[in-house]
Design a protein around this motif. Structure first.
Motif, mmCIF file in Angstrom:
data_model
loop_
_atom_site.group_PDB
_atom_site.id
_atom_site.type_symbol
_atom_site.label_atom_id
_atom_site.label_comp_id
_atom_site.label_asym_id
_atom_site.label_seq_id
_atom_site.Cartn_x
_atom_site.Cartn_y
_atom_site.Cartn_z
ATOM 1 N N LEU A 135 0.842 -1.231 0.158
ATOM 2 C CA LEU A 135 -0.540 0.115 -0.253
ATOM 3 C C LEU A 135 1.252 1.409 0.035
ATOM 4 N N THR A 136 0.597 2.395 -0.868
ATOM 5 C CA THR A 136 1.186 3.226 -0.522
ATOM 6 C C THR A 136 0.514 4.743 -1.355
ATOM 7 N N VAL A 137 0.862 5.669 0.012
ATOM 8 C CA VAL A 137 -0.055 6.691 0.141
ATOM 9 C C VAL A 137 0.953 7.921 -0.797
ATOM 10 N N TRP A 138 0.315 8.143 -1.594
ATOM 11 C CA TRP A 138 0.599 9.605 -2.231
ATOM 12 C C TRP A 138 -0.266 10.867 -2.485
ATOM 13 N N SER A 139 0.374 11.811 -3.450
ATOM 14 C CA SER A 139 -0.951 12.534 -3.604
ATOM 15 C C SER A 139 -0.359 13.998 -4.657
ATOM 16 N N ASP A 140 -0.843 14.711 -5.785
ATOM 17 C CA ASP A 140 -1.665 15.527 -6.628
ATOM 18 C C ASP A 140 -1.346 17.303 -5.827
ATOM 19 N N PHE A 141 -1.316 18.108 -6.786
ATOM 20 C CA PHE A 141 -1.693 18.844 -5.754
ATOM 21 C C PHE A 141 -3.401 18.681 -5.074
ATOM 22 N N TYR A 142 -4.648 18.411 -5.201
ATOM 23 C CA TYR A 142 -5.454 18.651 -4.770
ATOM 24 C C TYR A 142 -6.008 17.375 -4.163
ATOM 25 N N SER A 143 -5.398 16.171 -4.150
ATOM 26 C CA SER A 143 -6.025 14.622 -3.921
ATOM 27 C C SER A 143 -4.981 14.147 -3.309
ATOM 28 N N ILE A 144 -5.345 13.600 -2.254
ATOM 29 C CA ILE A 144 -4.496 11.719 -1.592
ATOM 30 C C ILE A 144 -4.970 10.623 -1.986
ATOM 31 N N TYR A 145 -4.018 9.811 -2.223
ATOM 32 C CA TYR A 145 -4.531 8.627 -3.092
ATOM 33 C C TYR A 145 -4.147 7.426 -2.605
ATOM 34 N N ALA A 146 -4.509 6.407 -1.980
ATOM 35 C CA ALA A 146 -3.954 5.172 -1.974
ATOM 36 C C ALA A 146 -3.943 4.029 -2.898
ATOM 37 N N THR A 147 -2.681 4.015 -3.379
ATOM 38 C CA THR A 147 -2.303 2.779 -4.190
ATOM 39 C C THR A 147 -1.778 1.674 -3.684
ATOM 40 N N GLY A 148 -3.542 0.211 -3.364
ATOM 41 C CA GLY A 148 -2.370 -0.838 -2.900
ATOM 42 C C GLY A 148 -2.577 -1.803 -4.459
ATOM 43 N N GLY A 149 -1.703 -2.729 -3.815
ATOM 44 C CA GLY A 149 -1.159 -3.961 -5.336
ATOM 45 C C GLY A 149 0.419 -3.649 -5.310
ATOM 46 N N CYS A 150 0.841 -5.194 -4.959
ATOM 47 C CA CYS A 150 2.406 -5.149 -4.907
ATOM 48 C C CYS A 150 2.723 -5.781 -6.439
ATOM 49 N N VAL A 151 2.520 -5.702 -7.185
ATOM 50 C CA VAL A 151 2.338 -6.177 -8.979
ATOM 51 C C VAL A 151 1.999 -5.216 -9.994
ATOM 52 N N THR A 152 2.135 -4.722 -10.919
ATOM 53 C CA THR A 152 2.099 -3.589 -11.821
ATOM 54 C C THR A 152 2.742 -3.770 -13.573
#
Length: 513
Positions: free
Chosen positions: A316-333
């Protein structure tokens, strides 16, 4: 005003079911023009309550800047009374000179939203003059090693940027940390070192992630240090590719799981700030995500690593752009480095786009009916004309690449392209029209470009598109977000009409297998 990348937090849980989130964060007074300080807030749940204050260390004065607050605890071993430790970097700028030092404080009874704070008045290390760049960081982690279970990590110490320094203390009492040596890992300009532990009894494995400015050239790489005894450290690289800059890494340890860690960092491609993530089990790299953010591929703040409790997939990784915060799950891409020129936006004198151009990249099955199996969207860096596309379904195999843009012609790769989660693949549409199905591109400057002018996205550049542009030009339409603005100058006028009319004259339309 909150300070970018200057926040850390620790969750404390007891047997009553109440959770306490202890947060330290940097802020600047006077709307961003005053003094930099460290705020401290505690939030309780599920019955919501909170309280906050500013950390005021002994010797405080208004001419100092307080930055990079970091927090840790050992809630695994001391569930009945976990101790919280905070480290803060101070820059004394009286007289115009920067003098860096680090202060620390302890919270001995953290099961409250208004805990008592015990400050240690002296600096962890001797104050030293340096540049006012705020890259001097002291991080802290709590691990179990019998006598010393707090470890502080200092990086970017002025005059000694090739070293990482260690200080240790016993966490069960309020004592000053003492120096415990240093290491000189690979790299000569080390900064932003972060440390994490797993916290369990006799679990001594620690991980540090740090950034190295290779030979002070501006080529930033992300590295890690590991140890099983808090004394002998071993370095290894996470990312040192030449086509991107990796920095602003952070690391977290899985609770009571010796050697399990998660690292997240920025992987910048040109000016596009992608997010990379790396998972470790018993110090073994089990997952490596070069870029995982799928919506326009840009992270404004440094990403934060986390864990989620899903069988066989805890990333799980939490990241953001200018206006929103995201939580992106998954161990592969699956990642694809794609380079695309867009006719209307390309300046043929500089061979650069006039702006960051959003592009959809779709994956189509290699055989009829060519179903779309995954899609992503990213911004093309205006200088490199490319970026990293991330496909979260982590597909392996051969697929047609399909490009879409809101006012350009849908364009397919000339043949299926192999992709895999194992390593980023590359595809460059700009170096030959043979890269597009049916050679369906136009040469501009020294770049092969996809056609601009399909304003209504029907697969043809024809009179209906010209009419839309003509109407907007007649109405003096100006601003951001108009499909009829083919060259990205925020005005719909004759220059856009010319681009479209040329393609109408040549009967340009989408070509598919």
């Amino acid at each position: 005003k909150f300070v970018t990348n200057d926040i850390d937090m620790e969750i404390i849980e007891n047997t009553t079911g109440t959770k306490y989130l202890h947060i330290v964060f940097g802020y600047v007074t006077n709307g961003g023009y005053g003094q930099r300080l460290i705020g401290y807030t505690v939030i309780a749940a599920p019955t919501p309550s909170y309280n906050g204050s500013t950390l005021i260390f002994p010797g405080y004065n208004s001419t100092s800047q307080y930055i990079q607050g970091r927090i840790t605890s050992d809630n695994t071993r001391y569930g009945t009374n976990p101790y919280v430790t905070i480290a803060v970097t101070q820059d004394s700028i009286a007289g115009g000179l920067s003098h860096f030092l680090s202060k620390t404080c302890r919270i001995l009874s953290p099961y409250t939203v208004s805990p008592s704070i015990t400050y240690l008045s002296r600096s962890i290390y001797a104050a030293v003059a340096g540049f006012n760049d705020y890259d001097v960081v002291t991080d802290v982690a709590n691990y179990h090693n019998g006598a010393d279970s707090l470890i502080y990590v200092l990086s970017n110490y002025p005059g000694f940027t090739d070293k990482i320094y260690f200080y240790k203390a016993f966490s069960n009492s309020v004592v000053y940390p003492v120096g415990s040596g240093s290491v000189s890992p690979t790299g000569d300009d080390i900064s932003y070192a972060r440390i994490a532990a797993n916290g369990g009894t006799n679990q001594k494995k620690l991980m540090i992630t740090y950034t190295d400015n290779f030979n002070n050239t501006g080529d930033f790489d992300q590295w890690i240090l590991t140890t099983a005894d808090a004394s002998n450290w071993f370095s290894s690289v996470l990312d040192n590719t030449s086509y991107n800059n990796s920095r602003w890494g952070d690391v977290i340890g899985r609770r009571d799981a010796d050697g399990s860690f998660e690292v997240a960092c920025k992987n910048a491609f040109g000016y596009m700030e992608n997010v990379g993530a790396y998972s470790f089990t018993n110090f073994n790299l089990t997952s490596q995500l070069f870029s995982l953010n799928t919506n326009y591929g840009n992270s404004y703040c440094g990403p934060k690593p986390a864990f989620r409790y899903i069988p066989a997939d805890s990333c799980l990784t939490v990241w953001s752009d200018f206006y929103s915060i995201y939580a992106t799950g998954g161990c592969v891409t699956t990642n694809l480095i794609v380079k695309v020129g867009v006719e209307g936006y390309l300046n043929e004198s500089t061979n650069e786009h006039s702006q960051y151009v959003p592009i959809y990249v779709l994956l189509a099955n290699p055989s009829p009916p060519y179903n779309i199996v995954d899609t992503t969207v990213t911004y093309l860096d205006y200088q490199r004309l490319g970026n990293v596309a991330a496909f979260p379904r982590a597909l392996t195999g051969n697929f047609y690449l399909v490009l879409k843009n809101y006012n350009s012609l849908e364009t397919w790769s000339t043949a299926p392209v192999y992709i895999s989660p194992d390593a980023p693949q590359s595809y460059d549409f700009t170096d030959s029209d043979a890269k597009a199905y049916g050679n369906n591109m136009v040469y501009k400057g020294s770049v092969w470009c996809i056609y601009s002018g399909d304003v209504n996205q029907d697969g043809n550049i024809d009179g209906t598109d010209s009419q839309i542009i003509d109407n907007d030009a007649f109405s003096f339409v100006a601003g951001i977000g108009y499909n009829s603005d083919l060259n990205g100058d925020y005005i719909v006028d004759g220059s856009d009409i010319v681009i479209c009319d040329n393609n109408v004259y040549n009967f340009v339309s989408t070509l598919r297998p």
